[in-house]
Design an enzyme around this catalytic site. Structure first.
Site, short mmCIF file in Angstrom:
data_model
loop_
_atom_site.label_atom_id
_atom_site.label_comp_id
_atom_site.label_asym_id
_atom_site.label_seq_id
_atom_site.Cartn_x
_atom_site.Cartn_y
_atom_site.Cartn_z
N HIS A 1 -15.55 22.96 -7.49
CA HIS A 1 -15.86 21.53 -7.55
C HIS A 1 -14.58 20.73 -7.60
O HIS A 1 -14.48 19.72 -8.27
CB HIS A 1 -16.69 21.21 -8.78
CG HIS A 1 -17.95 21.97 -8.81
ND1 HIS A 1 -18.13 23.10 -9.55
CD2 HIS A 1 -19.10 21.78 -8.13
CE1 HIS A 1 -19.35 23.56 -9.35
NE2 HIS A 1 -19.95 22.78 -8.49
N GLY B 1 6.43 26.81 27.81
CA GLY B 1 7.66 27.30 27.17
C GLY B 1 7.65 28.77 26.80
O GLY B 1 8.59 29.24 26.16
N ASP B 2 6.62 29.50 27.22
CA ASP B 2 6.55 30.90 26.76
C ASP B 2 6.97 31.92 27.82
O ASP B 2 6.79 33.11 27.63
CB ASP B 2 5.12 31.21 26.29
CG ASP B 2 4.13 31.13 27.44
OD1 ASP B 2 4.52 30.71 28.55
OD2 ASP B 2 2.96 31.50 27.23
N GLN C 1 9.55 34.49 26.58
CA GLN C 1 8.92 35.45 25.68
C GLN C 1 8.00 36.40 26.45
O GLN C 1 8.00 37.61 26.22
CB GLN C 1 8.11 34.67 24.63
CG GLN C 1 7.60 35.52 23.52
CD GLN C 1 6.74 34.68 22.58
OE1 GLN C 1 7.09 33.56 22.21
NE2 GLN C 1 5.61 35.21 22.21
N GLY C 2 7.25 35.84 27.38
CA GLY C 2 6.33 36.67 28.18
C GLY C 2 7.08 37.75 28.93
O GLY C 2 6.68 38.92 28.93
N THR D 1 0.01 34.18 32.39
CA THR D 1 -0.26 34.34 33.82
C THR D 1 0.72 35.30 34.45
O THR D 1 0.35 36.22 35.18
CB THR D 1 -0.12 32.97 34.53
OG1 THR D 1 -0.77 32.00 33.73
CG2 THR D 1 -0.72 33.02 35.89
N ARG E 1 -0.31 26.71 34.78
CA ARG E 1 -0.32 25.74 33.71
C ARG E 1 0.41 24.46 34.05
O ARG E 1 -0.01 23.37 33.68
CB ARG E 1 0.43 26.36 32.53
CG ARG E 1 -0.38 26.55 31.31
CD ARG E 1 0.54 27.07 30.24
NE ARG E 1 0.23 28.46 29.87
CZ ARG E 1 -0.84 28.83 29.23
NH1 ARG E 1 -1.74 27.97 28.88
NH2 ARG E 1 -1.03 30.09 28.92
P1 ADP Z 1 1.64 31.00 31.49
O1 ADP Z 1 1.58 30.08 32.66
O2 ADP Z 1 0.32 31.66 31.24
O3 ADP Z 1 2.26 30.36 30.29
P2 ADP Z 1 4.19 32.26 32.06
O4 ADP Z 1 4.81 31.06 31.42
O5 ADP Z 1 4.68 33.58 31.57
O6 ADP Z 1 2.61 32.22 31.92
O7 ADP Z 1 4.40 32.23 33.61
C1 ADP Z 1 4.44 31.05 34.35
C2 ADP Z 1 4.73 31.40 35.79
O8 ADP Z 1 3.65 32.12 36.33
C3 ADP Z 1 4.90 30.22 36.69
O9 ADP Z 1 6.21 29.74 36.63
C4 ADP Z 1 4.56 30.79 38.05
O10 ADP Z 1 5.70 31.32 38.68
C5 ADP Z 1 3.65 31.94 37.74
N1 ADP Z 1 2.29 31.68 38.21
C6 ADP Z 1 1.35 30.92 37.66
N2 ADP Z 1 0.22 30.96 38.41
C7 ADP Z 1 0.47 31.75 39.47
C8 ADP Z 1 -0.28 32.19 40.60
N3 ADP Z 1 -1.54 31.83 40.78
N4 ADP Z 1 0.30 33.01 41.49
C9 ADP Z 1 1.59 33.40 41.30
N5 ADP Z 1 2.34 33.02 40.25
C10 ADP Z 1 1.80 32.21 39.35
MG MG Z 2 4.15 29.61 30.21
#
Ligand code: ADP
Ligand code: MG
Length: 581
Positions: A217, A396-397, A400-401, A441, A540
């Site tokens: 409470h 911005g990732d 890291q990716g 991606t 993105r």
């Molecule tokens: P996210 O977009 O999920 O944050 P990343 O930042 O690791 O992944 O990667 C971004 C990169 O992915 C972009 O700069 C581009 O080169 C690539 N990308 C995004 N969509 C596509 C697509 N449909 N075909 C080829 N490359 C792509």
């Molecule tokens: Mg990204």
């Protein structure tokens, strides 16, 4: 704070109206509360539970078959009045008497007590259960004088199950007290809650601290301690409740416990699960068996940031009643265990059987692992740079990716190679791991590229220079196929396609794979840099497409960097199988 309200004074009543409207199959409104929408069977004791509002699912959420018959609901954090308790009890009672159940708070004791007097004066048999599970609120010797918190769920669930199974009033009362005496709870808060319409919380916990032993409470904790990790919080709560664990021998308790990990309003379910992972691990270590744990919001305190842990030391009777079916808007249990054969195995990445490989292919695999390790080191070196490029119009990732992806790929590749994998299998494992570790991606696309490249090799023959070119081509084609990007969309395709074409042309005329890769990487770099002049139409960053003008596409750029590293590697390892077509 409360975002959605009309007149703050009407908040509890408005919420109750909406609740009843949302669950017409279970409840209907009575004066000051709700009752089941079906009549109490003749001579069945009626379980009437309640307290203030602001604790949903407690208490109105637990009205329905197998649990309560009715719930009077007071204003926010204040007891229902005696007349509200009376009306709900009158509506629910049908010859079997009434159990009034509530948490042990002075206001509830008085109002429920007064309602009990009135019902008794009219000849209704009434029993009172005051839940008192909170160990922070009093010494163990006087357990029944403590206040009630999330133990409400346990006590009322068990009493309701007993009634559903045919218990008379005496029996239901006995088992409810037994459940109460077997239940211990302990909580912590990280911040206080705010009454609807109020601008300020009832209390605050200083930054970096947590309040141990909170009430529900808006009572702050009994002491403040430094904020801990989720595991430390789990330990604190568990050590607290287990201090009062009864002896395992005698008394029927054989080391089986029900557990309720309860969110108080602001703590997310995922956070609760993080804590519960540790709780479960600790209970298993102690040799305690958990029966039907509940992790979620059960007894909340408006938007209090905090949680509590309840443990119920079960005997056979309590366990059976805890497991019995119930069907209420907020708490449901179906009868019996899920049907089917218990599963004993799940697929684990990296643990697939490694196909037999020839010595030649295993030698090539060792070279591939070296390449993966080089890509890993290169990505790590450029992590910050890739990230900054992606931050311009993306999230911005990307640095890291790429770092995570290549790290995962190198580890998985080397792991597979150590188990005797050939070239194809090493790349397939690496591709899976890249996609898995990187997320995002680009991670999915690179993972698919490695998988497609691996498909060109086999586990029999050494990797030859033409096979390398074919594998790179297959990898790039997979990116185009899977990603669906067109040239000019500003993606890695803008670097990968010129790379693929330059590679083919150069290798056709020179048959020097290292030189061809190096040259194609330079073409890719130029193409990547040229993407600074176009706006993004994919991924993105398309949302902020215009913003990306002036910055190259991060994925295209990182592609060229990694291919350049590959070329350098091939050039510097004259013994690699690659040199011998
Ligand atoms: P996210 O977009 O999920 O944050 P990343 O930042 O690791 O992944 O990667 C971004 C990169 O992915 C972009 O700069 C581009 O080169 C690539 N990308 C995004 N969509 C596509 C697509 N449909 N075909 C080829 N490359 C792509
Ligand atoms: Mg990204």
């Amino acid at each position: 704070m409360t975002y959605l309200l009309n007149d703050p004074a009407d908040f509890a009543v408005d919420a109750l109206r909406g609740y009843a409207a949302a669950h017409p199959d279970h409840v209907m409104l009575a004066h000051g509360g709700v009752v089941r929408s079906t009549d109490t069977p003749k001579n069945q004791p009626a379980l009437v539970i309640g307290g203030g509002s602001g604790h949903y699912p407690a208490f109105a959420g637990w009205v329905g078959p197998g649990l309560a018959h009715g719930a009077p609901c007071g204003n926010i954090f204040s007891s229902p009045s005696a007349s509200q308790v009376y009306s709900v009890a009158r509506s629910a009672e049908n010859g079997g008497g009434v159990i009034l159940g509530f948490g042990n708070y002075a206001g509830d004791v008085l109002h429920f007590g007064q309602a009990a007097e009135k019902l008794r004066a009219e000849g209704v048999d009434v029993r009172i259960i005051r839940v008192s599970d909170d160990i922070a609120s009093g010494p163990a010797e006087s357990h029944r004088d403590r206040r009630g918190i999330a133990g409400d769920l346990v006590v009322f669930k068990i009493a309701g199950a007993a009634i559903a199974a045919g218990a008379n009033l005496d029996e239901a009362e006995r088992v409810a007290w037994k459940a109460n005496d077997a239940t211990r709870s302990f909580g912590v808060a990280f911040d206080g809650c705010t009454l609807p319409g109020a601008g300020e919380a009832l209390f605050h916990v200083p930054d970096g601290e947590m309040a141990v032993g909170l009430g529900i409470h808006g009572e702050p904790g009994i002491r403040e301690v430094p904020m801990g990790t989720a595991a430390e919080v789990a330990d604190l709560l568990l050590d607290g409740v287990l201090e009062e664990e009864p002896e395992q021998s005698g008394g029927g308790y054989g080391g089986r416990v029900a557990v309720v990990l309860n969110g108080l309003g602001t703590v997310k379910y995922e956070e609760l699960f993080v804590v519960y992972a540790r709780v479960a691990e600790r209970l298993a270590e102690k040799g305690l068996t958990v029966v039907a744990p509940e992790v979620g919001e059960h007894v909340t305190s408006l938007n209090m940031a905090g949680l509590s842990l309840s443990v119920v030391f079960l005997d056979d009777e309590l366990e059976e009643l805890w497991l019995a079916p119930a069907d209420t808007p907020a708490f449901r249990r179906t009868a019996g265990a899920p049907s089917g054969t218990p599963r004993t195995t799940v697929h684990t990445p990296g643990e697939d059987r490694i196909p037999e490989a020839s010595t030649e292919s295993r030698n090539s695999a060792a070279g591939i692992v070296q390449v993966l390790e080089l890509l890993r080191d290169t990505a790590a070196e450029h992590e910050e740079h890739f990230g900054r490029m992606d931050a311009v119009a993306g999230d911005g990732d990307h640095g890291q990716g790429m770092a995570y992806g290549t790290r995962g790929a190198a580890a998985a590749g080397s792991n597979a190679a150590a188990k005797g994998a050939g070239a194809r299998t090493v790349l397939l494992h690496a591709g899976d791991a890249w996609a898995e570790e990187a997320g995002g991606t680009s991670g999915a696309l690179w993972g698919a590229a490695l998988t497609a490249a691996g498909g060109v090799f086999d586990d029999e023959q050494a990797v030859t220079a033409p096979a390398i070119v074919a594998a790179l081509t297959a990898g790039i084609d997979a990116v185009v196929r899977l990603g669906g990007a067109e040239p000019g969309d500003k993606t890695m395709v803008d670097a990968a396609l010129p790379f693929r074409d330059a590679l083919a042309e150069e290798f056709d005329s020179t048959a020097d794979v290292a030189g061809a890769v190096k040259k194609a990487a330079a073409v890719a770099r130029e193409a990547a840099e040229a993407t600074a002049d176009i706006t993004s139409r994919r991924g993105r960053s398309r949302i902020l497409g215009e913003k990306s003008l002036g910055t190259p596409d991060p994925g295209a750029y990182s592609f060229s960097v990694l291919m350049d590293a590959l070329g350098t590697f091939l050039a510097s390892s004259p013994d690699s199988a690659a040199e011998k077509p």
